[in-house]
Design a protein around this motif. Structure first.
Motif, PDB file in Angstrom:
ATOM      1  N   TYR A 161       5.165   0.941  -6.866  1.00 34.17           N
ATOM      2  CA  TYR A 161       4.704   2.018  -6.003  1.00 34.17           C
ATOM      3  C   TYR A 161       3.206   2.214  -6.155  1.00 34.17           C
ATOM      4  CZ  TYR A 161       9.235   3.469  -4.390  1.00 34.17           C
ATOM      5  OH  TYR A 161      10.442   3.505  -3.751  1.00 34.17           O
ATOM      6  N   GLU A 172       3.925   4.885  -1.861  1.00 30.22           N
ATOM      7  CA  GLU A 172       4.732   3.981  -1.037  1.00 30.22           C
ATOM      8  C   GLU A 172       5.162   2.759  -1.850  1.00 30.22           C
ATOM      9  OE1 GLU A 172       2.955   4.952   3.422  1.00 30.22           O
ATOM     10  OE2 GLU A 172       3.024   2.905   2.653  1.00 30.22           O
ATOM     11  N   ARG A 221       5.292  -0.842  -2.515  1.00 29.60           N
ATOM     12  CA  ARG A 221       4.372  -1.893  -2.092  1.00 29.60           C
ATOM     13  C   ARG A 221       5.009  -3.280  -2.165  1.00 29.60           C
ATOM     14  NH1 ARG A 221      -1.725  -2.141  -4.396  1.00 29.60           N
ATOM     15  NH2 ARG A 221      -0.724  -2.516  -6.387  1.00 29.60           N
TER      16      ARG A 221
END
Lengths: 111, 110
Positions: free
Chosen positions: B49, B53, B55
């Protein structure tokens, strides 16, 4: 895909013996390479690293040299101690985002 | 500097239950990765993360999900637990490829 292969353990040595733990990798390009150590009941600790060919990482008497021609990163120590008993992991960076680990080598040093 | 902090340290759950593991990254680190380490094996990458988000993701089913909060701390959630989910779960925080691992959460599914 890209991978890391370590010599199978366990390895048992006497105190003051010479240590080698073999590690080879497959990769496209030139990954950064690492050795991590895990003591019983603990997480991983970075032991040493090398980021480009011919680099030598060193720490606490341990050394490893990034060999591009043999795709290897063998861990060595000239004189081991009982306190070096642990599990050792070779690893590489893949895609600049995740570590790919070998299966680990358990080392036991007897006094 | 507290390094990477994980909680709880040990956990026992029953098959089919859900579990949440927590990680506080090292100060100044903005990226958190989660790894699963089965007994006698090397750690396997679950996901990473960054900026709240996901990744990158490893080869784990959708039962494994995560979250990152504005303070960079992170949670790992596992739904519908299986016996095979028993493992040490490691959190690593990083900044510019410098990875620091926590001591892990030992999850036992019975």
């Amino acid at each position: 895909g890209d991978s890391v292969t370590q010599m199978e353990g366990p390895v048992t040595l006497s105190e003051e013996a010479f240590l080698t733990i073999n590690c080879t990798y497959t990769a496209t390009g030139y990954p950064s390479l690492f050795w991590y150590v895990q003591y019983p009941g603990e997480g991983l600790q970075l032991l040493l690293k090398a980021t480009k060919a011919d680099d030598k990482g060193s720490n606490k008497g341990f050394e490893a040299t990034y060999r591009k021609e043999t795709t290897s990163f063998h861990l060595e120590k000239g004189s081991v101690q009982v306190s070096d008993s642990a599990v050792y992991f070779c690893a590489r960076i893949q895609g600049a985002q995740k570590l790919v680990f070998g299966q680990g080598t358990r080392l036991t040093i007897n006094p | 500097d507290a390094g990477v902090t994980q909680s709880p340290t040990h956990l026992i759950k029953t098959r089919g239950q859900q579990v949440t593991l927590r990680c506080s990254p090292k100060s100044g680190h903005d990226t958190v990765s989660w790894y699963q380490q089965a007994l006698g094996q090397g750690p396997q990458f679950i996901f990473q993360y960054y900026e709240e988000e996901e990744r990158q993701r490893g080869n784990f089913p959708d039962r494994f999900s995560g979250h990152q909060f504005p303070n960079y701390s992170s949670e790992l959630n596992v739904n519908a637990l299986l016996l095979g989910d028993s493992a040490l779960y490691l959190c690593a925080s990083s900044e510019d490829r410098g990875y620091t691992f926590g001591s892990g959460t030992r999850l036992t599914v019975v």
